[in-house]
Design an enzyme around this catalytic site. Structure first.
Site, short mmCIF file in Angstrom:
data_model
loop_
_atom_site.label_atom_id
_atom_site.label_comp_id
_atom_site.label_asym_id
_atom_site.label_seq_id
_atom_site.Cartn_x
_atom_site.Cartn_y
_atom_site.Cartn_z
N ARG A 1 59.63 7.02 26.20
CA ARG A 1 60.35 6.29 27.48
C ARG A 1 61.17 7.24 28.17
NH1 ARG A 1 65.26 3.47 28.33
NH2 ARG A 1 64.91 1.37 29.21
N SER B 1 62.73 -8.70 32.39
CA SER B 1 64.10 -8.90 32.99
C SER B 1 64.68 -7.39 33.25
CB SER B 1 64.90 -9.27 31.58
OG SER B 1 64.05 -10.36 30.94
N GLU C 1 58.58 -2.71 20.56
CA GLU C 1 57.91 -3.49 21.90
C GLU C 1 57.31 -2.22 22.75
OE1 GLU C 1 61.79 -4.83 23.59
OE2 GLU C 1 60.93 -4.18 25.41
N SER D 1 61.40 -0.80 31.83
CA SER D 1 61.31 0.69 30.97
C SER D 1 60.20 1.29 31.64
CB SER D 1 60.93 0.07 29.78
OG SER D 1 61.97 -0.21 28.98
#
Lengths: 433, 779
Positions: free
Chosen positions: A270, A255, A201, A258
């Site tokens: 990340r 939700s 993703e 990141s």
């Protein structure tokens, strides 16, 4: 045309992505979140051997010539199945020849017709018409890119529809990203006889952002910021040119949240994430106010007053806390006034919704600011569906970043806020053959 | 933010029904001066400075100049005079109680305050405004408000500097849950994360330099306020209790909820929370109060932990202390914060908590008002007798009951006569741990020693009474002592972490504190006197017989003498039983008890080889018992060192502990020995034999808290040999202490349990001679 290092020419597209894979610096990606699905599929047997990726790339080169003939068959979809929402992008070819039209199988036609002829699907599916990108060229074809979303809960209904419309007879690959691509893979297979191509993703997110920003040239600007963020009267959105975006902090608020540091199109990590995201806003609002949709919660928030719920610095110190340079208006304790029974009884649902929104938004701003400082990055792009129709949060983020960084940090926003993962997934379709 | 919680409407109703036990709380009010008060959302902390009158045993040499010949003295004529005098020492009192008792407490103080000239009371905390009028009316003192954050920092610096084992890490599933940290000699820089209604993150760089580098509005007030809205539960404690029973996974959206079971392949743990309260956004079902409270607790703790890590990283700090009412001894929040810090820092940062966290504001406010007394110039020590210690935080225990059971919590700190510093010869002061066995961790040893101290209690009580035969109420006081110490032992059985790591040393020190509390300053004074008298009579004979030996024989005899002397230890029950029943037990009998070589730990050969080399420049000798030990064991050995050309520094206790020789006793003893031994006399005269006090009043030895003068002498004299004698100083403590110079640690194990543990029998000998490796020695 090369924008943001992104080739829009379909012919070299495939090589480019292959190269991307081989160049992506895994060493700089400490978080395991980026362990990708394509790594599993890689014939090299894993990302630990970049040199073998190169040989892979040469085999990719051979495919370039064949691409024109063998561009992926229609339909072209990209899906991002998140914790709360499914985001679907659909490329509608507008340059279909009469010959093609004749050859087009019935189910394909039916799908195209179903998706493009309406703006709502069932009770909860919505096509964001205002985001549609008309007159787009992708892999040599001209058409429109459509942006559709529906709650993840409705996925079974979606699969049922796919089954009813004989989607599987098209023998297409469905590129999907987001956690749901993993969670519902079996359901796709058993319920709709569809094989998913699962994609990482974060890879998709970054690809999608860079691609959309590069192809939008007319109409409303893709990237914008708020001018005069600390002056509510003159705070206005202004176009921003994201031509040289690196380094960039990319904050995706779905939700959960990141936060990625992007150094080039194929080098990112990340940095961190937080569980206080859009899901928390909506979840708490549902519990506190009895509302049931994001729109409802936002609407309530727009009419509420968070200062009746929060405890401000001035509520404690009577004014500014000068010793520490804290202005009186700053929130000292989110929901702090709710420790008191009388105050709990006097607040409205709207106030509570507003306070929830402010709490979650400010917290994201705060964590983002710290990450930007730690990474030494000054430009922050916020994306994700939490920001959809949520000017309140965007202005708040713009304000918080500007104020607490003394003007050092700039908050940027993108018009297609929640769809980049799905776009990134669509772009992988050319690699699927 | 610094504020200590908001108002809990339920808890402010005044409770006047409580009767305060004056002997136990608000002690020494008669002499109290300088008050400070910290009023938080639910608890009030009161601080005052007072002086305590203590009986102390003083020894004073008789005037011997009229007597020309020492040996003509009759048998019953003692060496020195013991007198009990009143001494005034400074003590800091801190009391913590619920706000509802504030009026009762103020009345009580007003009634008991006698001769104070105090005009103002320093105040801090969110409630200081609220109760300002009440305080001014009741106490007739002007309320002087102090900045909360600076009080907090001042208080934090004070406890970190003065209380060893102040900080601990919390590990929920470990036994014990607390792991106490050795206080680093340099406490700066550190990060203090204060979680009140909001969160303040403060970087502290020195005593006076600190900066609020950040904070968050999501704090204890958010947990409380949002929790109250979600669960209709009013009290903070009840919310925590709900949270401890809930399951957050029914409310939170986890990674595995989004990814399904496949998340493992992505490397993200499936149990990770992807979206707090995420499930309540997508499902219509009802959630239990417990589950929502738990989810809220995780959300807030994780968020604070994450921010703390980000700030720690940005400022390159690894020591992060957590405080504020959200933390305050609550196992639930300590656990979630610890978990979050571990997760976000990947183990690089440790979440540290403080035993006296609740008192920081009051301590700081007090210090601000007491600057003219310069409290920071002194060293202070926690008084175990007067302090409540850390409460049990067993997660099973109802947190509300826990709060109630400790209606009044106390901390008392004594001002120490001397300023305490590290022994300059410690190899690594930051990793030095005085105690050999941590009884908080070693359950078997803990059980044994607690039993052992309980067993010995009768004897100590008897000895205490006997030491004050002339005072009829001594029996009653001794009985009170017995109760108090027994109660402490019971507390420690259940809460071994109450005063930091439980050790044999802390058990011994607690006993000394309790004895002092009931005015038994020196129960062994008469025994010590008698033993010193006796031993002096044999001194010349012992020296003479040593001189007749060959060099090599003499060296061995000297060591045997040291060891035999060390048998005379009233602290060891096996020995005190012998000494009580057989007053004739002497030096020779003691030698016969000793284990024959090879000893349990036997480095004698290396020692002898070393002695054949050049003399040491200066030896620092930590001495142990009075009587035979010091006079017939230590002095002949010292004599030999002096003859070899080695200077000797004898370090003895500043205050009494068991039958250990104190500095003032040692001065008299030395004087007397010098009178009969020209070698000692010359040593004293030429300043080659020095007596210094250790700064301690314990049978054990903490080399990180020694008299500053001693440290200076050690440095100036170029000390290259440290000798530590006795079980308390060389076995229970310092057995593993690493020094920069040569060291001798010697002791006779006078306890069969301990001997067995070490692989020997009772009266086994430990003779440890250590030479630091060259690279270490160069530090």
């Amino acid at each position: 045309m090369e924008l943001n290092g992104y080739h829009c020419d379909s012919e070299v597209k495939d090589e480019d992505t292959t190269e991307t894979q081989s160049l992506r610096s895994r060493a700089e990606v400490p978080c395991s979140f980026v362990a990708t699905a394509d790594r599993e599929r890689s014939p090299a047997g894993g990302g630990a051997h970049p040199e073998r990726r190169v040989s892979n790339s040469s085999s990719g080169r051979q495919r370039i010539d064949s691409l024109k003939k063998n561009r992926p068959p229609f339909p072209w979809f990209g899906m991002d199945i998140g914790g709360t929402l499914v985001k679907l992008v659909y490329f509608e070819p507008k340059d279909i020849t009469a010959e093609e039209e004749q050859e087009e199988v019935e189910s394909l036609k039916s799908i195209r017709h179903y998706l493009t002829s309406r703006t709502a699907y069932g009770k909860t599916g919505i096509r964001d018409v205002h985001l549609e990108l008309p007159d787009l060229t992708l892999w040599g074809r001209r058409g429109s890119l459509h942006f559709i979303r529906f709650p993840t809960q409705e996925l079974p209904a979606f699969l049922q529809m796919g089954r009813d419309k004989h989607f599987s007879s098209l023998h297409t690959t469905l590129c999907a990203t987001g956690g749901g691509a993993y969670k519902f893979e079996d359901d796709f297979r058993t319920m709709a006889d569809l094989q998913l191509l699962k994609l990482d993703e974060l890879d998709c997110l970054i690809k999608g952002v860079l691609y959309i920003d590069s192809v939008v040239s007319s109409g409303p600007p893709e990237c914008y910021y708020y001018e005069n963020p600390t002056d509510t009267e003159h705070c206005e959105p202004k176009a921003y040119n994201l031509e040289n975006p690196y380094p960039l902090l990319l904050v995706n608020i779905g939700s959960g949240v990141s936060i990625l540091a992007v150094y080039s199109k194929d080098n990112y990590k990340r940095v961190t994430g937080t569980s206080l995201g859009g899901g928390t806003f909506l979840g708490l609002c549902c519990l506190l106010t009895g509302c049931s949709t994001f729109e409802e919660a936002l609407e309530m928030a727009s009419r509420g007053e968070s200062t009746r719920v929060d405890k401000l610095v001035r509520d404690i110190y009577g004014g500014d806390y000068e010793r520490f340079g804290l202005p009186g208006w700053a929130v000292a304790s989110s929901f702090g006034s709710m420790m008191c029974k009388e105050k709990r009884e006097s607040v409205s649902k709207e106030d509570l919704a507003r306070a929830t929104l402010v709490t979650i938004t400010n917290n994201i701003g705060s964590i983002t600011r710290m990450c930007a400082l730690n990474e030494g990055i000054e430009r922050v792009v916020f994306v994700g569906n939490f920001l959809r129709v949520n000017t309140l949060s965007m202005k708040l983020l713009a304000y918080a970043l500007d104020y607490w960084s003394k003007g050092q940090l700039k908050a940027l926003f993108l018009r297609h806020e929640g769809y980049f993962g799905a776009v990134g997934a669509l772009l992988e379709l050319s690699n699927s053959s | 933010m610094a504020t200590d919680g908001g108002t809990d409407s339920g808890s402010h109703s005044m409770d006047k029904s409580i009767t305060l036990p004056p002997d136990e709380i608000f002690r020494n009010l008669e002499n109290a001066k300088r008050f400070a008060i910290d009023i938080g959302g639910s608890l009030t902390k009161l601080a005052y400075y007072s002086t305590v009158q203590h009986k102390v045993a003083k020894v004073r040499s008789f005037d011997h100049t009229t007597k020309t010949n020492f040996q003509n003295e009759t048998d019953g004529d003692p060496l020195y005079e013991i007198s009990v005098q009143e001494e005034i020492t400074a003590r800091l009192h801190f009391i913590k109680f619920e706000n509802r008792y504030i009026e009762t407490c103020l009345d009580f103080i007003k009634d008991h305050l006698v001769n104070t000239e105090t005009k103002v009371i320093k105040a801090t905390g969110g409630g200081a405004y609220k109760f300002k009028d009440l305080i001014e009316k009741k106490l007739k003192l002007k309320v002087d408000k102090e900045d909360e954050m600076s009080c907090l920092i001042k208080g934090c610096n004070f406890v970190l500097k003065n209380i060893p084992h102040e900080a601990f890490v919390y590990a929920k599933h470990a036994d014990p849950e607390f792991r106490f940290q050795n206080t680093h000699p340099d406490i700066f820089p550190y990060l203090l994360v204060n979680i009140g209604s909001g969160v303040s993150i403060v970087k502290v760089e020195s005593e006076d330099k600190f900066e609020r580098i950040g904070g968050s509005s999501i704090g204890g007030g958010t947990f409380w306020g949002l929790g109250a809205l979600l669960t209709k539960t009013q009290r903070f404690d009840e919310l925590l209790q709900l949270a401890s029973k809930g399951q957050h996974t029914s409310v939170d959206m986890l990674v595995k909820d989004i990814y399904g079971g496949a998340s493992v392949s992505l490397g993200l743990p499936g149990y990770l929370i992807a979206s707090s309260f995420g499930k309540s956004a997508t499902t219509d079902k009802e959630f239990s109060k417990e589950d929502m409270a738990k989810s809220l607790l995780h959300m807030i703790s994780n968020d604070i932990g994450q921010l703390a890590c980000l700030y720690a990283r940005l400022h390159n700090l690894t020591r992060v202390y957590f405080g504020g009412f959200f933390i305050r001894g609550h196992p639930v929040t300590m656990h979630t914060i610890t978990y979050s810090i571990n997760f976000f820092s990947k183990g690089e940062v440790q979440a540290l908590f403080l035993r006296h966290e609740g008192y920081l504001g009051a301590i700081g406010a007090f210090l601000k008002g007491a600057e003219e007394d310069n409290p920071n110039q002194y060293s202070w020590g926690e008084n175990y007798a007067g302090s409540s210690g850390l409460m049990s935080v067993s997660p099973d225990l109802n947190p509300m009951q826990r709060a109630r059971s400790g209606t009044f919590d106390m901390l008392e700190m004594d001002r120490l006569e001397r300023q305490l510093v590290n022994l300059p010869l410690l190899q690594d002061p930051s990793s030095y741990i005085p105690d050999t066995v941590d009884l908080t961790e070693d359950a078997l040893a803990r059980e044994y020693w607690l039993y052992c101290f309980e067993e010995a209690l009768d004897g100590v009580v008897k000895r205490a009474v006997a030491s004050q035969k002339d005072q009829p109420e001594a029996t009653e006081r001794a009985e009170k002592f017995r109760q108090k110490y027994r109660h402490k032992l019971q507390t420690l059985r259940h809460q071994p972490f109450a005063y930091g790591s439980l050790t044999v040393r802390s058990l011994l020190d607690t006993r000394e504190h309790c004895l002092n509390e009931f005015n038994f300053p020196d129960p062994y004074s008469k025994i010590k006197q008698k033993e010193n008298d006796m031993a002096l009579k044999y001194y010349q004979k012992v020296v003479q017989s040593l001189e007749e030996l060959s060099w090599e024989q003499r060296q061995f005899a000297l060591i045997r003498g040291l060891l035999a002397g060390n048998v005379f230890d009233w602290g060891a029950k096996a020995v005190s039983d012998i000494l009580e029943t057989d007053p004739q037990f002497g030096f020779e009998q003691a030698k016969q008890q000793l284990q024959e070589r090879p000893w349990l730990v036997d480095a004698y050969n290396q020692w002898i080889e070393r002695l054949k080399g050049p003399p040491h420049k200066c030896a620092l000798f930590f001495v142990d018992n009075s009587g035979v030990d010091i006079i017939l064991g230590v002095f002949p050995f010292v004599r030999e060192l002096l003859i070899r050309g080695t200077e000797v520094v004898l370090a003895s206790n500043s205050g009494p502990a068991l039958n250990d020789v104190t500095n003032s006793e040692l001065q008299i003893v030395t004087e007397r020995i010098a009178a009969m031994d020209p070698v000692i006399q010359a040593g004293v005269k030429e300043d080659r034999l020095m007596l210094v006090q250790s700064g301690s009043s314990s049978p054990c030895l903490d080399l990180s808290r020694l008299d500053k003068v001693l440290a200076t002498v050690v440095r100036e004299r170029g000390t290259d040999l440290v000798i530590i004698e006795g079980m308390g100083r060389a076995i229970h403590t310092n057995y593993y202490a690493m020094l920069n110079c040569e060291s001798l640690k010697l002791a006779v194990i006078k306890n069969s349990w301990l001997a067995e543990r070490l692989g020997g029998k009772i009266f086994s000998v430990v003779f440890k001679y250590e030479v630091p490796s060259k690279t270490q020695g160069q530090h």
